[in-house]
Design an enzyme around this catalytic site. Sequence first.
Site, mmCIF file in Angstrom:
data_model
loop_
_atom_site.group_PDB
_atom_site.id
_atom_site.type_symbol
_atom_site.label_atom_id
_atom_site.label_comp_id
_atom_site.label_asym_id
_atom_site.label_seq_id
_atom_site.Cartn_x
_atom_site.Cartn_y
_atom_site.Cartn_z
ATOM 1 N N SER A 149 32.712 38.361 42.045
ATOM 2 C CA SER A 149 33.821 39.094 41.433
ATOM 3 C C SER A 149 33.352 40.472 40.939
ATOM 4 O O SER A 149 32.884 41.265 41.746
ATOM 5 C CB SER A 149 34.437 38.234 40.322
ATOM 6 O OG SER A 149 35.615 38.832 39.841
ATOM 7 N N ASP A 226 42.743 32.953 46.590
ATOM 8 C CA ASP A 226 42.279 33.683 45.393
ATOM 9 C C ASP A 226 43.412 34.570 44.876
ATOM 10 O O ASP A 226 43.867 35.491 45.572
ATOM 11 C CB ASP A 226 41.071 34.515 45.852
ATOM 12 C CG ASP A 226 40.450 35.372 44.772
ATOM 13 O OD1 ASP A 226 41.151 35.758 43.828
ATOM 14 O OD2 ASP A 226 39.246 35.669 44.910
ATOM 15 N N HIS A 262 39.323 32.021 43.207
ATOM 16 C CA HIS A 262 38.417 33.026 42.618
ATOM 17 C C HIS A 262 37.539 32.343 41.570
ATOM 18 O O HIS A 262 37.610 32.664 40.393
ATOM 19 C CB HIS A 262 39.268 34.126 41.973
ATOM 20 C CG HIS A 262 38.494 35.368 41.654
ATOM 21 N ND1 HIS A 262 38.169 36.291 42.614
ATOM 22 C CD2 HIS A 262 37.977 35.847 40.499
ATOM 23 C CE1 HIS A 262 37.497 37.283 42.064
ATOM 24 N NE2 HIS A 262 37.354 37.040 40.781
#
Lengths: 285, 285
Positions: A149, A226, A262
Amino acid sequence: MSFNVDEKIPSFDGKLLKLSHNSTITHTKMLLSLYLPHQYFEKADNKVLPVILFLSGLNCSPDNPTEKSFIQPYANMYGFSVLFPDTSPRINDVRLKKGIGSSFYLDATENPWCKNFKMYSYIMKDLISNIGKEFPKLDTDNMSICGHSMGGFGALMFYLKTPEMFKSCSAFAPLTHPSICPGENKFFKLFLGSAQSEWKKYDPCELIKTYNGPKRPILIHQGTGDKYYIGKELLPEDFVKASEGTILEGLINIKFKDGYGHNYYLVSSFMAEQCLFHAKYLGLI
Amino acid sequence: MSFNVDEKIPSFDGKLLKLSHNSTITHTKMLLSLYLPHQYFEKADNKVLPVILFLSGLNCSPDNPTEKSFIQPYANMYGFSVLFPDTSPRINDVRLKKGIGSSFYLDATENPWCKNFKMYSYIMKDLISNIGKEFPKLDTDNMSICGHSMGGFGALMFYLKTPEMFKSCSAFAPLTHPSICPGENKFFKLFLGSAQSEWKKYDPCELIKTYNGPKRPILIHQGTGDKYYIGKELLPEDFVKASEGTILEGLINIKFKDGYGHNYYLVSSFMAEQCLFHAKYLGLI
């Protein structure tokens, strides 16, 4: 000893060290973790163990990847160490609250951030060199970079800016074009001010245009479920497009994974593949 | 559908379902997770997939083992599903606060606990049978049990009380003799009252004396750096001593691991070994 060993935790066949030190660059105490595989304790020679630098995501700490990424078994399988820096200085100051855990690994230029939020220089000029001195078996000249991320953004950003520092780069669900995303560039504005020319100095979609390192693939795993991907905050397609006409054209290897989110379930599921990729470029296989 | 699928998370090659349902035994909504390996989605036949029941520790939830235990790759390797019950009902009632996440998997007899804190019966009479009906490919007649800390206690306790329900039992850093430890028996007192004869009905060191199941090893991993082990709250040596003269004499296989703590770094490090153990008794290898 410039690092304090706050905890020494056996994990798989190696040891996870929770470390802290005072940084002359952030002017704060900095936390980090270091995973040493079993080879570290067996090999006698200096400079034998490659390093993977793993950067955590927004609001995370080194604990998220050490508890949930499952990089440890591969560290032991191939024989590399893993360095997990923190995501920002941790200062109990209400003026800095918004930035804690959210540094984007930038060197801030704006007040009140510019005194302590120097994460780019901290990692490059303080952490890496000092960890190499303190743990002489670690070979910081044979290093790869990886992240999740915001840490995936960090991995791309560090690699594209200084490819001579790293043998290979991979990322899980990275922010690849943060300067155009309101959810992310609000941090750029906070740390770097309003001039977008400053933001571009850290944006992978810009940096790739002037990348002058080796013609080597960058490996990315991206879940199609995600919510940040769906919400167009990650924009891996922009990164592929930005690579066109550059040294890295055709080398941005994005593996889309059906339904994955995610989270660390993505990271742990494909860690084996990213470690195999790095092991190859680190000369371990 | 008596279970709600609150989330469906791809993880390794399978899927993790976060489920909830209303239990007629606890009279509350109950949370749980269920991991289905890739074989679940490929095999057509009913009742083909064995189940491992994994019980979490004090103050934990099903998220701790699904994020940190690293059981998923072995579920896919051998072809078993994993059922993760919660550690108690979760009721927003200040009178019950002390027990949330700390049920010890008992059927409480004391007020105010006796209405909802019926975790033993909930797991045995509600959860297992209903999950088998709702997911007909799961073979709850071919089931093993495992757990960490308070969940390791739970694994031993369920197995010793009803060995006919389980093919094998293992535990990480279990509380084996809680009725004599003040840190643990305060919960027994809360849920069961002051009569120690009631506490003994759930204590592995007592239950082993009347165990009448198969002569089959119980596998335990225990870190020697575990502060609760050092503080004599786990007492695996008592469990070995209690097994003397019983069917299980010589079959309590405790693997002491040098320096390991009371955490998921222990669990993830030795999960491969515990899964191999269960795979054998579940007929998967």
